[in-house]
Scaffold this motif. Sequence first.
Motif, PDB file in Angstrom:
ATOM      1  N   ALA A  55       0.680  -1.092  -0.021  1.00 53.93           N
ATOM      2  CA  ALA A  55       0.047  -0.064   0.060  1.00 53.93           C
ATOM      3  C   ALA A  55       0.754   1.428  -0.068  1.00 53.93           C
ATOM      4  CB  ALA A  55      -0.905   0.038   1.171  1.00 53.93           C
ATOM      5  N   TYR A  56       2.139   1.305   0.710  1.00 57.11           N
ATOM      6  CA  TYR A  56       2.954   2.355   0.857  1.00 57.11           C
ATOM      7  C   TYR A  56       3.838   2.350  -0.615  1.00 57.11           C
ATOM      8  CZ  TYR A  56       1.549   1.731   5.608  1.00 57.11           C
ATOM      9  OH  TYR A  56       0.594   1.841   6.789  1.00 57.11           O
ATOM     10  N   THR A  57       4.353   1.325  -0.833  1.00 60.34           N
ATOM     11  CA  THR A  57       5.043   1.336  -2.191  1.00 60.34           C
ATOM     12  C   THR A  57       4.665   1.545  -3.457  1.00 60.34           C
ATOM     13  OG1 THR A  57       5.166  -1.170  -2.075  1.00 60.34           O
ATOM     14  CG2 THR A  57       7.116  -0.078  -1.222  1.00 60.34           C
ATOM     15  N   THR A  58       3.500   0.978  -3.305  1.00 56.88           N
ATOM     16  CA  THR A  58       2.475   1.485  -4.559  1.00 56.88           C
ATOM     17  C   THR A  58       2.357   2.955  -4.871  1.00 56.88           C
ATOM     18  OG1 THR A  58       1.193  -0.435  -4.549  1.00 56.88           O
ATOM     19  CG2 THR A  58      -0.030   1.297  -5.748  1.00 56.88           C
ATOM     20  N   PHE A  59       2.064   3.909  -3.738  1.00 57.06           N
ATOM     21  CA  PHE A  59       1.797   5.222  -3.916  1.00 57.06           C
ATOM     22  C   PHE A  59       3.203   6.130  -4.014  1.00 57.06           C
ATOM     23  CE2 PHE A  59       1.985   9.355  -1.747  1.00 57.06           C
ATOM     24  CZ  PHE A  59       0.870  10.087  -2.223  1.00 57.06           C
ATOM     25  N   LEU A  60       4.446   5.616  -3.388  1.00 56.59           N
ATOM     26  CA  LEU A  60       5.720   5.960  -3.615  1.00 56.59           C
ATOM     27  C   LEU A  60       6.328   5.936  -4.863  1.00 56.59           C
ATOM     28  CD1 LEU A  60       7.181   5.403  -0.099  1.00 56.59           C
ATOM     29  CD2 LEU A  60       6.360   7.389  -0.729  1.00 56.59           C
ATOM     30  N   LEU A  61       6.052   4.777  -5.595  1.00 56.37           N
ATOM     31  CA  LEU A  61       6.698   4.348  -6.760  1.00 56.37           C
ATOM     32  C   LEU A  61       6.059   5.195  -7.948  1.00 56.37           C
ATOM     33  CD1 LEU A  61       7.385   0.572  -6.558  1.00 56.37           C
ATOM     34  CD2 LEU A  61       9.110   2.475  -6.490  1.00 56.37           C
ATOM     35  N   ASN A  62       4.769   5.447  -7.707  1.00 56.04           N
ATOM     36  CA  ASN A  62       3.894   6.081  -8.594  1.00 56.04           C
ATOM     37  C   ASN A  62       4.169   7.695  -8.631  1.00 56.04           C
ATOM     38  OD1 ASN A  62       2.076   4.320 -10.354  1.00 56.04           O
ATOM     39  ND2 ASN A  62       1.507   3.664  -8.071  1.00 56.04           N
ATOM     40  N   ILE A  63       4.913   8.154  -7.899  1.00 52.87           N
ATOM     41  CA  ILE A  63       5.071   9.750  -7.996  1.00 52.87           C
ATOM     42  C   ILE A  63       5.774   9.904  -9.461  1.00 52.87           C
ATOM     43  CG2 ILE A  63       6.100  11.447  -6.620  1.00 52.87           C
ATOM     44  CD1 ILE A  63       5.556  10.298  -4.069  1.00 52.87           C
ATOM     45  N   PRO A  64       6.933   9.450  -9.397  1.00 56.01           N
ATOM     46  CA  PRO A  64       7.774   9.930 -10.706  1.00 56.01           C
ATOM     47  C   PRO A  64       6.819   9.454 -11.776  1.00 56.01           C
ATOM     48  CG  PRO A  64       8.742   7.961  -9.646  1.00 56.01           C
ATOM     49  CD  PRO A  64       7.632   8.367  -8.890  1.00 56.01           C
ATOM     50  N   LEU A  65       6.146   8.563 -11.897  1.00 50.22           N
ATOM     51  CA  LEU A  65       5.289   7.973 -13.080  1.00 50.22           C
ATOM     52  C   LEU A  65       3.953   9.195 -13.395  1.00 50.22           C
ATOM     53  CD1 LEU A  65       5.248   4.208 -12.849  1.00 50.22           C
ATOM     54  CD2 LEU A  65       6.394   5.624 -14.372  1.00 50.22           C
ATOM     55  N   VAL A  66       3.446   9.527 -12.214  1.00 53.51           N
ATOM     56  CA  VAL A  66       2.611  10.770 -12.267  1.00 53.51           C
ATOM     57  C   VAL A  66       3.193  11.775 -13.022  1.00 53.51           C
ATOM     58  CG1 VAL A  66       1.158  12.239 -10.964  1.00 53.51           C
ATOM     59  CG2 VAL A  66       1.025   9.808 -10.661  1.00 53.51           C
ATOM     60  N   LEU A  67       4.452  12.177 -12.604  1.00 51.59           N
ATOM     61  CA  LEU A  67       5.035  13.493 -13.023  1.00 51.59           C
ATOM     62  C   LEU A  67       5.338  13.207 -14.356  1.00 51.59           C
ATOM     63  CD1 LEU A  67       7.538  14.157 -10.080  1.00 51.59           C
ATOM     64  CD2 LEU A  67       5.371  15.216 -10.820  1.00 51.59           C
ATOM     65  N   LEU A  68       5.657  11.955 -15.068  1.00 49.94           N
ATOM     66  CA  LEU A  68       5.724  11.804 -16.474  1.00 49.94           C
ATOM     67  C   LEU A  68       4.443  11.918 -17.076  1.00 49.94           C
ATOM     68  CD1 LEU A  68       7.583  10.762 -18.700  1.00 49.94           C
ATOM     69  CD2 LEU A  68       6.847   8.343 -17.906  1.00 49.94           C
ATOM     70  N   GLY A  69       3.477  11.298 -16.434  1.00 47.72           N
ATOM     71  CA  GLY A  69       1.964  11.523 -17.009  1.00 47.72           C
ATOM     72  C   GLY A  69       1.573  12.754 -17.153  1.00 47.72           C
ATOM     73  N   TYR A  70       2.049  13.803 -16.477  1.00 48.79           N
ATOM     74  CA  TYR A  70       1.692  15.339 -16.398  1.00 48.79           C
ATOM     75  C   TYR A  70       2.168  15.939 -17.806  1.00 48.79           C
ATOM     76  CZ  TYR A  70       1.906  20.253 -15.474  1.00 48.79           C
ATOM     77  OH  TYR A  70       1.531  21.559 -15.359  1.00 48.79           O
TER      78      TYR A  70
END
Length: 293
Positions: A55-70
């Motif tokens: 639950a924690y690593t899912t959120f943390l690992l997605n931060i750079p990918l969300v920035l890429l999606g931006y």
Amino acid sequence: MQKLWRTARDLLMITIGCGLYGFGLVTVNIANHLAEGGITGITLLIRFWWHIDPAYTTFLLNIPLVLLGYRYLGKRALAYTIYGTVMLSFWLFVWQRLPVSLNINHDLFIAGLLAGIFGGVGSGLVYRFGGTTGGSDVIARILEKQTGTPMGKSLLIFDIIVLGISLSYLNLELMMYTLLASYVFSRIVDFTVEGAYAARGLLIISDENQPIAQAIMAELERGVTYLDGEGGYQNAHRQVLYAVVSPTEVAAVKRIINRFDHHAFISIIDVHEALGEGFTYARPVRRLLRSKS
């Protein structure tokens, strides 16, 4: 008001989709020691190596990918991606702490099927309503927009890469059942995203187009379109019928055509989604006993 209703509907379906995906991951994948592909698979690797809650690593690992999606996704898609990422982390947190389980007697074949079904339906709902659950979904969504590659296909490729790394803690038997889950997942995702309103398109070339068209409209209550065509061999003008019917009605159309013309040419095309009168809207109710008055 309509826009607000659509947004509320989308967020509700993304929430349900993330809930289904998280439920399958916790009660099927983790419970039966099956791996997973994409970023979720990486979180399971981290869970095995360092015992950190997915639950924690899912959120943390997605931060750079969300920035890429931006950079590549629109504002609405980005907002839905952030929402989907948060919802997936939330549901993973919840399902791991609720006393819920699926008793399948550790049958790995059933586990593989269920993992693919839960994950595919859940993710498919998220994609169908414009969101992603983050991770490799973001990359798959970008590839779909830029190259037209179906999300199910690109997700399967990502899964294979991560699953290869997962061999560091899985034996061959568990890996094969995990691959089964990944294949079912990709097929269910494509089916869910494309829609359940599959149909068949028929191109009909016949010298008896008029009676065939009238019979299709009268007996099946399906519309028929006349198209202008030209034969490539004799350059002769030919009229082509085009009709869209449900898969169960194809045999009935063939019987109608055969009734009028044994030599008619028929081409049947898969229609992945049919929208409009007779498919997404109610069809006229056929009466078994018609009044003669």
